[in-house]
Design an enzyme around this catalytic site. Sequence first.
Site, PDB file in Angstrom:
ATOM      1  N   SER A  26       0.992  -0.783   0.194  1.00  0.00           N
ATOM      2  CA  SER A  26      -0.482  -0.200   0.092  1.00  0.00           C
ATOM      3  C   SER A  26       0.913   1.121  -0.715  1.00  0.00           C
ATOM      4  CB  SER A  26      -0.650  -0.029   1.208  1.00  0.00           C
ATOM      5  OG  SER A  26      -0.601  -0.432   2.479  1.00  0.00           O
ATOM      6  N   HIS A  70       8.262  -2.856   0.113  1.00  0.00           N
ATOM      7  CA  HIS A  70       7.443  -2.459   0.915  1.00  0.00           C
ATOM      8  C   HIS A  70       7.856  -2.600   2.112  1.00  0.00           C
ATOM      9  CE1 HIS A  70       3.567  -2.365   2.105  1.00  0.00           C
ATOM     10  NE2 HIS A  70       3.519  -3.785   3.104  1.00  0.00           N
TER      11      HIS A  70
END
Length: 526
Positions: A26, A70
């Site tokens: 995300s 990430h």
Amino acid sequence: MPTVRRVAHDFLERRGLTTVFGNPGSNELPFLADLPDGFRYVLGLHEGAVVGMADGYAQATGRPVLVNLHAASGSGNAMGALTNAVAARTPLVVVAGQQVRPAIGPEANLSNVDAPSLMKPLVGWAAEPACAQDVPRALAQAVFEAELQRRPTYLSVPYDDWDVDADDNASAVLDRQVQRAAVPSGEQARLLTEAVVTARRPALVLGGDIDTAGLFDDAVRLAERLGCPVWAAPSLFRLPFPNRHPQFRGVLPAGIEPVSRAFEGHDLVLVLGAPVFRYHEYLPGRYLPEGTRLIQVTEDASAAARAPMGEALVAEPGAVIDLLLKALDAPNTPTGDYRSVPAPLTAEAPRLHPEEVFAALRDELPGDTAYVVESTSTNSSWWRQMDLRRPGSYYFPAAGGLGFGLPGAVGVALAQPDRPVVGVIGDGSANYGITALWTAAQHRVPLTVVLLRNGTYGALRWFGDLLGVPDAPGMDIPGLDFTRIAEGYGVAAQHVDGVEELRVVLSQLPDGPRLIQVDTALTTPS
Ligand code: TZD
Ligand code: CA
């Protein structure tokens, strides 16, 4: 006013960092929004494979490459693979997503707490910009630091930064040029030339940097002009010299005492493009024989500073080779023929001796094949059978961290689609980067993986004997069928039994990825 993201994308495009290796989360999505058409995103399914592929790609192209990871978890997964990139001096630019700025302090989920400190001991330069407006400049610094230091860099960017308007000065980074030259001064050149010209019995030691810098053929010219023995530096990760050249003496053993013994009788050892030295087995002794002078030439200032002996000149090996070739303005010493290859050792059926496998590779594949090798117990068999004469023919995990081989082979094949690329991978090693098979299948990368299945961590068995630990647990890895694993990832695979069948299969060049599994006999690395 363009956004920070727009300026960052423009910068990457201008610098040619348009192939992005990554595994997103995300935090990274806002960076990936509106990627211009020229960008190619190569998805890896695990960060070890992402970095391994990027490492192979960057080594084969000689250019910095963008890696997108990430937050802390993705960066942590990448850490082992980064040790190889550091040792190979690969300019990877790792950009990791960070939580939004207000959420980092309270440690919201997916905050990368003190992100630069997480990576700093490993990468050359790590930062998180102090404000959104500094992101374009910081990204440029990450790229230039990677290029100048030839070391991975790490930039953590809070994901709310990308949508912010860039300030008036942001576009100034777009036109920056940052270059490096490291040519010896007149006096340094004179002293070095004098040392080489007056040496009675010089020897050359060449490191992986020679191949990385495109100096493979220049190194041959210099060696032939000097007429001296040539070794490859210990813990070799790229081949800097043709391995059957009559002057080639092999890869130096990775221990203090055997290296010193190899230099016996030489008054000068000139080391080009290597640390002095990356020993492995602790075999103590004097660093150098009495009367041997060692001069190291490297671009890597840290390698010069940390060497335990000898003189060092921080300069481009290419510039030094040029000046030596001019100074040694004499005809090349006749060198004689390239050394012939011995008949391969054989094993009891149904297993093949690794030498039979390598002889088949040597005979059946084109001379410009690039090999990415991660098979540890077969080292001496490899060098006995192979005949590698071209630049960029050989890659090996530079820090010895397994998980480079399979992804690295995918990266090299992506970078050089017109060159045959073969991964020679052990049944232990394959598991650390196995997910790269999926990326190879998705991109239809023309790659052959030769999977050597001996059912064990062969090199560790040998080490166990060496260290007086013959009974360590966790050495065997039975019950693995890589043909089924490969097929599950979408890669065509077959098990091959005899050497004749292997030769037939190898002679058919693939247009996509394939895996060939061979059962092999256990051998020792040296
Ligand atoms: N984990 C990681 C990431 N890197 C390592 N180097 C090791 C573990 C330890 N290790 C070696 O140094 S060699 C080796 C291990 C586990 C065995 C590799 O097995 P293989 O090759 O099947 O790939 P061989 O030819 O059987 O030794
Ligand atoms: Ca094995």
